[in-house]
Design a protein around this motif. Structure first.
Motif, PDB file in Angstrom:
ATOM      1  N   SER A 149       0.230 -12.565 -10.294  1.00  4.57           N
ATOM      2  CA  SER A 149       0.116 -13.989  -9.956  1.00  4.57           C
ATOM      3  C   SER A 149       1.153 -14.399  -8.905  1.00  4.57           C
ATOM      4  N   LEU A 150       2.272 -13.667  -8.849  1.00  4.48           N
ATOM      5  CA  LEU A 150       3.306 -13.960  -7.849  1.00  4.48           C
ATOM      6  C   LEU A 150       3.024 -13.280  -6.508  1.00  4.48           C
ATOM      7  N   GLY A 151       2.082 -12.325  -6.516  1.00  2.79           N
ATOM      8  CA  GLY A 151       1.747 -11.659  -5.256  1.00  2.79           C
ATOM      9  C   GLY A 151       1.991 -10.165  -5.231  1.00  2.79           C
ATOM     10  N   VAL A 152       2.289  -9.554  -6.382  1.00  2.00           N
ATOM     11  CA  VAL A 152       2.486  -8.108  -6.439  1.00  2.00           C
ATOM     12  C   VAL A 152       1.137  -7.429  -6.203  1.00  2.00           C
ATOM     13  N   THR A 153       1.111  -6.440  -5.331  1.00  6.84           N
ATOM     14  CA  THR A 153      -0.116  -5.736  -4.950  1.00  6.84           C
ATOM     15  C   THR A 153      -0.547  -4.722  -5.999  1.00  6.84           C
ATOM     16  N   ALA A 154       0.422  -3.966  -6.545  1.00  3.35           N
ATOM     17  CA  ALA A 154       0.108  -2.917  -7.529  1.00  3.35           C
ATOM     18  C   ALA A 154       1.230  -2.823  -8.553  1.00  3.35           C
ATOM     19  N   TRP A 155       0.866  -2.447  -9.770  1.00  6.37           N
ATOM     20  CA  TRP A 155       1.812  -2.311 -10.881  1.00  6.37           C
ATOM     21  C   TRP A 155       1.749  -0.861 -11.341  1.00  6.37           C
ATOM     22  N   ILE A 156       2.810  -0.091 -11.110  1.00 11.44           N
ATOM     23  CA  ILE A 156       2.855   1.334 -11.448  1.00 11.44           C
ATOM     24  C   ILE A 156       3.904   1.539 -12.526  1.00 11.44           C
ATOM     25  N   VAL A 157       3.507   2.189 -13.618  1.00  8.75           N
ATOM     26  CA  VAL A 157       4.406   2.387 -14.748  1.00  8.75           C
ATOM     27  C   VAL A 157       5.129   3.732 -14.628  1.00  8.75           C
ATOM     28  N   LYS A 158       6.458   3.693 -14.837  1.00 10.29           N
ATOM     29  CA  LYS A 158       7.271   4.909 -14.870  1.00 10.29           C
ATOM     30  C   LYS A 158       7.084   5.592 -16.225  1.00 10.29           C
ATOM     31  N   PRO A 159       7.213   6.891 -16.328  1.00  7.98           N
ATOM     32  CA  PRO A 159       7.450   7.798 -15.208  1.00  7.98           C
ATOM     33  C   PRO A 159       6.196   7.898 -14.346  1.00  7.98           C
ATOM     34  N   PHE A 160       6.404   8.062 -13.058  1.00  8.81           N
ATOM     35  CA  PHE A 160       5.275   8.108 -12.134  1.00  8.81           C
ATOM     36  C   PHE A 160       5.083   9.530 -11.613  1.00  8.81           C
ATOM     37  N   VAL A 161       3.880   9.789 -11.154  1.00  9.19           N
ATOM     38  CA  VAL A 161       3.568  11.079 -10.529  1.00  9.19           C
ATOM     39  C   VAL A 161       3.771  10.892  -9.028  1.00  9.19           C
ATOM     40  N   PRO A 162       4.754  11.602  -8.441  1.00 10.35           N
ATOM     41  CA  PRO A 162       5.055  11.393  -7.024  1.00 10.35           C
ATOM     42  C   PRO A 162       3.833  11.465  -6.106  1.00 10.35           C
ATOM     43  N   ASP A 163       2.943  12.439  -6.315  1.00 12.88           N
ATOM     44  CA  ASP A 163       1.772  12.565  -5.443  1.00 12.88           C
ATOM     45  C   ASP A 163       0.828  11.370  -5.583  1.00 12.88           C
ATOM     46  N   LYS A 164       0.755  10.793  -6.783  1.00 12.80           N
ATOM     47  CA  LYS A 164      -0.093   9.611  -7.001  1.00 12.80           C
ATOM     48  C   LYS A 164       0.499   8.391  -6.292  1.00 12.80           C
ATOM     49  N   LEU A 165       1.834   8.281  -6.324  1.00 14.96           N
ATOM     50  CA  LEU A 165       2.494   7.194  -5.604  1.00 14.96           C
ATOM     51  C   LEU A 165       2.209   7.320  -4.114  1.00 14.96           C
ATOM     52  N   LEU A 166       2.371   8.516  -3.572  1.00 14.96           N
ATOM     53  CA  LEU A 166       2.125   8.744  -2.154  1.00 14.96           C
ATOM     54  C   LEU A 166       0.662   8.452  -1.802  1.00 14.96           C
ATOM     55  N   GLU A 167      -0.234   8.830  -2.677  1.00 14.72           N
ATOM     56  CA  GLU A 167      -1.661   8.563  -2.466  1.00 14.72           C
ATOM     57  C   GLU A 167      -1.923   7.051  -2.386  1.00 14.72           C
ATOM     58  N   ALA A 168      -1.324   6.284  -3.289  1.00 15.14           N
ATOM     59  CA  ALA A 168      -1.502   4.823  -3.290  1.00 15.14           C
ATOM     60  C   ALA A 168      -0.911   4.200  -2.027  1.00 15.14           C
ATOM     61  N   VAL A 169       0.261   4.681  -1.619  1.00 14.58           N
ATOM     62  CA  VAL A 169       0.905   4.173  -0.404  1.00 14.58           C
ATOM     63  C   VAL A 169       0.043   4.496   0.812  1.00 14.58           C
ATOM     64  N   ASN A 170      -0.419   5.746   0.897  1.00  8.07           N
ATOM     65  CA  ASN A 170      -1.268   6.148   2.022  1.00  8.07           C
ATOM     66  C   ASN A 170      -2.522   5.292   2.099  1.00  8.07           C
ATOM     67  N   LYS A 171      -3.143   5.077   0.959  1.00  7.93           N
ATOM     68  CA  LYS A 171      -4.387   4.291   0.920  1.00  7.93           C
ATOM     69  C   LYS A 171      -4.143   2.882   1.462  1.00  7.93           C
ATOM     70  N   LEU A 172      -3.058   2.270   1.056  1.00  3.74           N
ATOM     71  CA  LEU A 172      -2.760   0.907   1.490  1.00  3.74           C
ATOM     72  C   LEU A 172      -2.346   0.860   2.973  1.00  3.74           C
ATOM     73  N   LEU A 173      -1.428   1.735   3.368  1.00  3.09           N
ATOM     74  CA  LEU A 173      -0.878   1.655   4.720  1.00  3.09           C
ATOM     75  C   LEU A 173      -1.794   2.229   5.790  1.00  3.09           C
ATOM     76  N   LYS A 174      -2.680   3.108   5.433  1.00  2.00           N
ATOM     77  CA  LYS A 174      -3.622   3.660   6.428  1.00  2.00           C
ATOM     78  C   LYS A 174      -4.625   2.580   6.839  1.00  2.00           C
ATOM     79  N   ASN A 175      -4.867   1.609   5.948  1.00  2.00           N
ATOM     80  CA  ASN A 175      -5.801   0.533   6.246  1.00  2.00           C
ATOM     81  C   ASN A 175      -5.112  -0.658   6.917  1.00  2.00           C
ATOM     82  N   LYS A 176      -3.793  -0.627   6.967  1.00  2.00           N
ATOM     83  CA  LYS A 176      -3.022  -1.750   7.532  1.00  2.00           C
ATOM     84  C   LYS A 176      -2.602  -1.398   8.952  1.00  2.00           C
ATOM     85  N   LYS A 177      -2.967  -2.223   9.882  1.00  2.00           N
ATOM     86  CA  LYS A 177      -2.624  -1.973  11.290  1.00  2.00           C
ATOM     87  C   LYS A 177      -1.200  -2.364  11.548  1.00  2.00           C
TER      88      LYS A 177
END
Length: 124
Positions: free
Chosen positions: A96-124
């Motif tokens: 509700s405050l504007g957070v794009t994604a909520w990821i719970v620790k412990p996290f899987v590094p490759d999954k984090l990178l995948e989420a970042v890539n997905k978001l930033l590859k679509n952002k010019k």
């Protein structure tokens, strides 16, 4: 020039792990240990994405998000919360405050990178 990601967490180990993962993915990483230093880092760097912990001393993640979303220069930067808090209530408040994604620790590094890539590859 690569995209810049701000990693905000009071735990140096987490900042290191997330930073290593993101650098391996080709991103530039800026680190901050709490919301106050995170806001300062935003003023001194061109940040494309923020990954922040929720529970931190001095200024927590949600308070930092409130500050970011009220600043017209910063309000469009996507924010991932990376936290041990798995409660639906906290995640709903974050969204509700504007957070794009909520990821719970412990996290899987490759999954984090995948989420970042997905978001930033679509952002010019």
């Amino acid at each position: 020039m690569g995209k810049f990601i701000l990693v905000v967490d009071h735990t140096a180990t987490l900042r290191h792990i997330a930073g290593y993962t993101l650098k391996k993915g080709g991103y530039e990483v800026v680190e901050a240990e709490d919301g106050i230093t995170g806001l300062a880092a935003l003023k001194n760097n061109k940040i494309d994405l923020i990954i922040s912990d929720l529970d931190m001393p001095n200024m927590d993640g949600l308070e930092m998000v409130k500050n970011i979303k009220t600043d017209r220069k910063l309000k469009d930067i996507p924010i991932f919360m990376l936290t041990t808090n798995a409660s639906a209530e906290a995640a709903h408040k974050g969204k509700s405050l504007g957070v794009t994604a909520w990821i719970v620790k412990p996290f899987v590094p490759d999954k984090l990178l995948e989420a970042v890539n997905k978001l930033l590859k679509n952002k010019k």
